[in-house]
Write an enzyme that holds these catalytic residues in place. Structure first.
Site, PDB file in Angstrom:
ATOM      1  N   ASP A  43       0.848  -1.190   0.000  1.00 28.78           N
ATOM      2  CA  ASP A  43       0.000   0.000   0.000  1.00 28.78           C
ATOM      3  C   ASP A  43       0.887   1.244   0.000  1.00 28.78           C
ATOM      4  O   ASP A  43       1.896   1.312   0.692  1.00 28.78           O
ATOM      5  CB  ASP A  43      -0.915  -0.006   1.231  1.00 28.78           C
ATOM      6  CG  ASP A  43      -2.066   0.987   1.095  1.00 28.78           C
ATOM      7  OD1 ASP A  43      -3.214   0.546   0.964  1.00 28.78           O
ATOM      8  OD2 ASP A  43      -1.799   2.218   1.126  1.00 28.78           O
ATOM      9  N   HIS A 102     -10.212  -5.190  -3.427  1.00 29.40           N
ATOM     10  CA  HIS A 102      -8.885  -5.429  -2.863  1.00 29.40           C
ATOM     11  C   HIS A 102      -9.020  -5.831  -1.411  1.00 29.40           C
ATOM     12  O   HIS A 102      -9.849  -5.303  -0.672  1.00 29.40           O
ATOM     13  CB  HIS A 102      -7.989  -4.195  -2.997  1.00 29.40           C
ATOM     14  CG  HIS A 102      -8.627  -2.922  -2.522  1.00 29.40           C
ATOM     15  ND1 HIS A 102      -9.549  -2.237  -3.285  1.00 29.40           N
ATOM     16  CD2 HIS A 102      -8.486  -2.237  -1.373  1.00 29.40           C
ATOM     17  CE1 HIS A 102      -9.945  -1.160  -2.611  1.00 29.40           C
ATOM     18  NE2 HIS A 102      -9.326  -1.145  -1.446  1.00 29.40           N
TER      19      HIS A 102
HETATM   20  P1  5GP Z   1      -9.693   1.562   0.113  1.00 20.97           P
HETATM   21  O1  5GP Z   1      -9.700   2.886   0.831  1.00 20.97           O
HETATM   22  O2  5GP Z   1     -10.393   1.641  -1.223  1.00 20.97           O
HETATM   23  O3  5GP Z   1     -10.177   0.397   0.938  1.00 20.97           O
HETATM   24  O4  5GP Z   1      -8.172   1.231  -0.149  1.00 20.97           O
HETATM   25  C1  5GP Z   1      -7.448   1.799  -1.176  1.00 20.97           C
HETATM   26  C2  5GP Z   1      -5.999   1.725  -0.766  1.00 20.97           C
HETATM   27  O5  5GP Z   1      -5.221   1.956  -1.930  1.00 20.97           O
HETATM   28  C3  5GP Z   1      -5.591   2.772   0.256  1.00 20.97           C
HETATM   29  O6  5GP Z   1      -5.087   2.122   1.414  1.00 20.97           O
HETATM   30  C4  5GP Z   1      -4.550   3.603  -0.471  1.00 20.97           C
HETATM   31  O7  5GP Z   1      -3.467   3.994   0.364  1.00 20.97           O
HETATM   32  C5  5GP Z   1      -4.091   2.675  -1.565  1.00 20.97           C
HETATM   33  N1  5GP Z   1      -3.632   3.347  -2.778  1.00 20.97           N
HETATM   34  C6  5GP Z   1      -4.229   4.407  -3.402  1.00 20.97           C
HETATM   35  N2  5GP Z   1      -3.546   4.745  -4.508  1.00 20.97           N
HETATM   36  C7  5GP Z   1      -2.500   3.871  -4.581  1.00 20.97           C
HETATM   37  C8  5GP Z   1      -1.421   3.713  -5.524  1.00 20.97           C
HETATM   38  O8  5GP Z   1      -1.296   4.426  -6.519  1.00 20.97           O
HETATM   39  N3  5GP Z   1      -0.530   2.716  -5.277  1.00 20.97           N
HETATM   40  C9  5GP Z   1      -0.637   1.892  -4.193  1.00 20.97           C
HETATM   41  N4  5GP Z   1       0.302   0.946  -4.033  1.00 20.97           N
HETATM   42  N5  5GP Z   1      -1.642   2.020  -3.290  1.00 20.97           N
HETATM   43  C10 5GP Z   1      -2.552   2.987  -3.494  1.00 20.97           C
END
Ligand code: 5GP
Ligand code: ZN
Length: 112
Positions: free
Chosen positions: A29, A98
């Site tokens: 992440d 994810h």
């Molecule tokens: P959500 O909030 O949708 O459950 O999780 C999305 C996750 O993706 C977040 O923890 C955020 O830090 C991560 N994330 C967002 N953009 C990117 C990126 O460009 N690369 C990576 N490796 N992680 C990302």
């Protein structure tokens, strides 16, 4: 399709790869919330858990088993968590399914 994680799967956006097989990709992440914070995604685009179909049950299970394998390899089996955020009120910000793997520190319950 304009999907961040599809672009990561395709290698169009760089990521720190942790594990890959035919159906899943795991990467660090970008904004880690624990010493281990890995995202495990199906290579196939699935918008989220509530959009998933019966045919996608196996791949969702595989994502969790990949998380368990990474946790084992990293020696964090004394306590880790797999999390799917579902919908904006739960903090889902990327609409490609994810599994978060979080570990390497004490984790409070319930999550905020
Ligand atoms: P959500 O909030 O949708 O459950 O999780 C999305 C996750 O993706 C977040 O923890 C955020 O830090 C991560 N994330 C967002 N953009 C990117 C990126 O460009 N690369 C990576 N490796 N992680 C990302
Ligand atoms: Zn996608």
């Amino acid at each position: 399709m304009d999907c961040l994680f599809c672009k990561i799967v395709a290698g169009q956006i760089p990521s720190k790869k942790v594990y890959e097989d035919e159906h899943t990709l795991a990467f660090e992440d970008i904004d880690p919330k624990a010493p281990t914070h890995v995202l495990i995604v199906p290579k196939k685009h699935i918008r989220g858990l509530k959009e998933a179909t019966d045919e996608e049950a196996e791949i969702i299970g595989r994502c969790h088993l990949t998380a368990a394998k990474i946790a084992h390899d990293r020696g964090i089996e004394d306590g880790y968590r797999t999390v799917l955020n579902v919908g904006p009120r739960a903090g889902q910000s990327v609409f490609h399914l994810h599994v978060h793997l979080l570990g390497g520190r004490d984790l409070r319950w319930p999550p905020g």
